[in-house]
Enzyme design. Structure first.
Site, mmCIF file in Angstrom:
data_model
loop_
_atom_site.group_PDB
_atom_site.id
_atom_site.type_symbol
_atom_site.label_atom_id
_atom_site.label_comp_id
_atom_site.label_asym_id
_atom_site.label_seq_id
_atom_site.Cartn_x
_atom_site.Cartn_y
_atom_site.Cartn_z
ATOM 1 N N TYR A 180 0.750 -1.085 0.156
ATOM 2 C CA TYR A 180 -0.071 0.108 -0.052
ATOM 3 C C TYR A 180 0.761 1.106 -0.102
ATOM 4 O O TYR A 180 0.691 2.075 -0.842
ATOM 5 C CB TYR A 180 -0.866 0.130 1.357
ATOM 6 C CG TYR A 180 -1.845 1.288 1.129
ATOM 7 C CD1 TYR A 180 -3.054 1.303 0.519
ATOM 8 C CD2 TYR A 180 -1.474 2.245 2.189
ATOM 9 C CE1 TYR A 180 -3.887 2.414 0.560
ATOM 10 C CE2 TYR A 180 -2.453 3.345 2.405
ATOM 11 C CZ TYR A 180 -3.599 3.317 1.481
ATOM 12 O OH TYR A 180 -4.556 4.264 1.523
ATOM 13 N N ALA A 182 4.059 1.397 -0.843
ATOM 14 C CA ALA A 182 4.886 1.733 -2.150
ATOM 15 C C ALA A 182 3.977 2.305 -3.464
ATOM 16 O O ALA A 182 4.458 3.261 -3.966
ATOM 17 C CB ALA A 182 5.667 0.330 -2.488
ATOM 18 N N LYS A 184 1.080 4.141 -2.917
ATOM 19 C CA LYS A 184 0.800 5.367 -2.690
ATOM 20 C C LYS A 184 2.084 6.471 -3.126
ATOM 21 O O LYS A 184 1.739 7.688 -3.273
ATOM 22 C CB LYS A 184 0.142 5.386 -1.505
ATOM 23 C CG LYS A 184 -1.130 4.708 -1.296
ATOM 24 C CD LYS A 184 -2.247 5.601 -2.178
ATOM 25 C CE LYS A 184 -3.515 4.861 -2.007
ATOM 26 N NZ LYS A 184 -4.451 5.505 -2.910
ATOM 27 N N ILE A 210 -3.754 12.284 2.206
ATOM 28 C CA ILE A 210 -4.715 12.318 3.314
ATOM 29 C C ILE A 210 -4.232 11.362 4.433
ATOM 30 O O ILE A 210 -3.719 10.440 4.017
ATOM 31 C CB ILE A 210 -6.157 12.307 2.717
ATOM 32 C CG1 ILE A 210 -6.604 10.859 2.161
ATOM 33 C CG2 ILE A 210 -6.681 12.992 1.723
ATOM 34 C CD1 ILE A 210 -7.818 10.360 1.827
ATOM 35 N N ALA A 211 -4.717 11.716 5.587
ATOM 36 C CA ALA A 211 -4.665 10.681 6.579
ATOM 37 C C ALA A 211 -5.875 10.017 7.071
ATOM 38 O O ALA A 211 -6.834 10.018 6.347
ATOM 39 C CB ALA A 211 -4.289 11.775 7.689
HETATM 40 N N1 LIG Z 1 -10.084 6.128 4.575
HETATM 41 C C1 LIG Z 1 -8.956 6.537 5.129
HETATM 42 O O1 LIG Z 1 -8.736 6.426 6.055
HETATM 43 C C2 LIG Z 1 -7.850 6.737 3.901
HETATM 44 C C3 LIG Z 1 -6.463 7.182 4.270
HETATM 45 C C4 LIG Z 1 -5.665 7.485 3.285
HETATM 46 C C5 LIG Z 1 -5.760 7.289 2.305
HETATM 47 N N2 LIG Z 1 -6.980 6.981 1.789
HETATM 48 C C6 LIG Z 1 -7.421 7.048 0.246
HETATM 49 O O2 LIG Z 1 -8.728 7.517 -0.133
HETATM 50 C C7 LIG Z 1 -9.093 6.536 -1.011
HETATM 51 C C8 LIG Z 1 -10.391 6.123 -0.898
HETATM 52 O O3 LIG Z 1 -10.477 5.469 0.589
HETATM 53 P P1 LIG Z 1 -11.750 4.981 1.078
HETATM 54 O O4 LIG Z 1 -11.417 4.697 2.652
HETATM 55 O O5 LIG Z 1 -13.024 5.493 0.654
HETATM 56 O O6 LIG Z 1 -11.709 3.448 0.461
HETATM 57 P P2 LIG Z 1 -12.953 2.305 0.218
HETATM 58 O O7 LIG Z 1 -12.313 0.989 0.651
HETATM 59 O O8 LIG Z 1 -14.072 2.690 1.138
HETATM 60 O O9 LIG Z 1 -13.278 2.474 -1.067
HETATM 61 C C9 LIG Z 1 -12.334 1.914 -2.232
HETATM 62 C C10 LIG Z 1 -13.191 1.949 -3.354
HETATM 63 O O10 LIG Z 1 -12.636 1.366 -4.503
HETATM 64 C C11 LIG Z 1 -13.140 0.303 -5.299
HETATM 65 N N3 LIG Z 1 -12.472 -0.424 -5.840
HETATM 66 C C12 LIG Z 1 -11.264 -1.284 -5.541
HETATM 67 N N4 LIG Z 1 -10.584 -1.839 -6.671
HETATM 68 C C13 LIG Z 1 -11.336 -1.313 -7.771
HETATM 69 C C14 LIG Z 1 -11.119 -1.725 -9.042
HETATM 70 N N5 LIG Z 1 -10.193 -2.554 -9.497
HETATM 71 N N6 LIG Z 1 -11.829 -0.888 -9.785
HETATM 72 C C15 LIG Z 1 -12.725 -0.079 -9.482
HETATM 73 N N7 LIG Z 1 -12.940 0.221 -8.190
HETATM 74 C C16 LIG Z 1 -12.271 -0.446 -7.381
HETATM 75 C C17 LIG Z 1 -13.832 -0.459 -4.181
HETATM 76 O O11 LIG Z 1 -14.962 -1.179 -4.514
HETATM 77 C C18 LIG Z 1 -14.429 0.555 -2.988
HETATM 78 O O12 LIG Z 1 -15.762 1.020 -3.383
HETATM 79 C C19 LIG Z 1 -7.949 5.437 -1.191
HETATM 80 O O13 LIG Z 1 -7.363 6.024 -2.395
HETATM 81 C C20 LIG Z 1 -7.192 5.334 -0.156
HETATM 82 O O14 LIG Z 1 -6.131 4.854 -0.156
HETATM 83 C C21 LIG Z 1 -8.135 6.727 2.489
#
Ligand SMILES: NC(=O)c1ccc[n+]([C@@H]2O[C@H](COP(=O)([O-])OP(=O)(O)OC[C@H]3O[C@@H](n4cnc5c(N)ncnc54)[C@H](O)[C@@H]3O)[C@@H](O)[C@H]2O)c1
Length: 269
Positions: A180, A182, A184, A210-211
């Protein structure tokens, strides 16, 4: 009255991972400001379905896999035939090993499975590359676009493994896995590359780092996390909407190749 600086009412906004926690937030925030929104994901969730109910003609869901170029090309063709070329792309879809993943996923780096590395890299990095290639090319052709690539504090700095000490103390083998982070990190320089590549085509490309977002995590995790982060709490799910709006709109029109860090101070210490 809408401030013209932040006006997105003429934008065609593509959001990958719209069925997840933050994708749905971004979609709701854009729809509330009268943008046209196309949500992409593997499948609808209750949350993305409710966007469709509330968004009317301004919202459309298209099933698409970010790792599959053919499905993205088909999504682009549908968007163009209904709305015209996309003008904003939020590369938000990603996967991570959940805390409940099998022990080898969340075990020591020395044993981290190659198959897990491939799976995470495929969605989180190759998926962003493909979406940029396919949707960004349409933006470059139309001479207008803003791409927002979502990264993480764990892409900017290493996960703090001491955060998970509470799990090891209770006998679990747990280390935040490597892929994850690597993936990001890779996004940050993919962003810079494309920002320069498309600079004269009026396509801006920025990252948003983001955090962690509060999502009913267990109390022991919250204690550990909130102790480490300067603001003392996790983000609420709507606290990144302002940054997304800024990056999508004219308010950031001279900004490209930037990494906007919105992290409650996590990376400043
Ligand atoms: N939530 C956090 O705490 C947090 C923290 C830092 C960064 N982020 C980043 O924010 C973004 C959103 O996070 P989130 O918490 O809403 O995640 P989440 O898991 O709730 O949502 C991710 C979505 O991506 C979809 N997805 C996965 N593989 C896919 C594919 N091959 N094709 C199309 N869609 C696909 C999933 O079905 C899911 O609906 C991500 O990039 C995550 O790395 C989140």
């Amino acid at each position: 009255m809408t401030d013209p600086l932040f006006d997105v009412s003429k934008e065609i906004v593509l959001i990958t991972g719209v069925s997840g926690q933050l994708g749905a937030e971004y979609a709701g925030a854009m729809l509330a400001r009268r943008a046209t929104v196309v949500g992409l994901d593997l499948a609808q969730s209750a949350r993305s379905q409710s966007l469709a109910d509330a968004g009317g003609v301004a919202y459309r869901f298209i099933a698409a896999d970010v790792t599959d170029a053919a499905s993205l090309r088909s999504a682009l063709a549908q968007v163009q035939s209904v709305f015209g070329p996309p003008t904003v792309l939020i590369n938000n879809a990603a996967i991570d090993s959940p805390p409940s993943a099998p022990p080898e996923e969340n075990g020591p780096f020395e044993d981290y499975p190659e198959s897990s590395w491939d799976k995470v890299m495929n969605v989180n990095l190759k998926g962003v590359y493909l979406c940029c290639q396919i949707f960004g090319a349409a933006m470059a052709k139309a001479n207008k676009g803003s791409i927002i690539n979502v990264s993480s504090i764990y892409g900017l700095v290493s996960p703090d493994q001491s955060l998970y000490e509470y799990r090891r103390k209770r006998g679990e083998i747990f280390y935040k896995p490597v892929a994850y982070s690597a993936s990001k990190s890779g996004i940050l320089n993919l962003t810079r590359y494309l920002a320069v590549y498309w600079a004269k085509k009026n396509v801006r490309v920025n990252s948003l780092t983001i955090a962690g977002v509060f999502n009913q995590q267990e109390p022991a995790f919250l204690d550990s996390y909130c102790h480490r982060i300067p603001v003392g709490r996790m983000a609420a799910a709507d606290e990144y909407n302002g940054s997304v709006l800024f990056l999508a709109s004219e308010a950031s029109r001279y900004m490209t190749g930037h990494n906007l860090v919105v992290d409650g101070g996590w990376t400043v210490i």
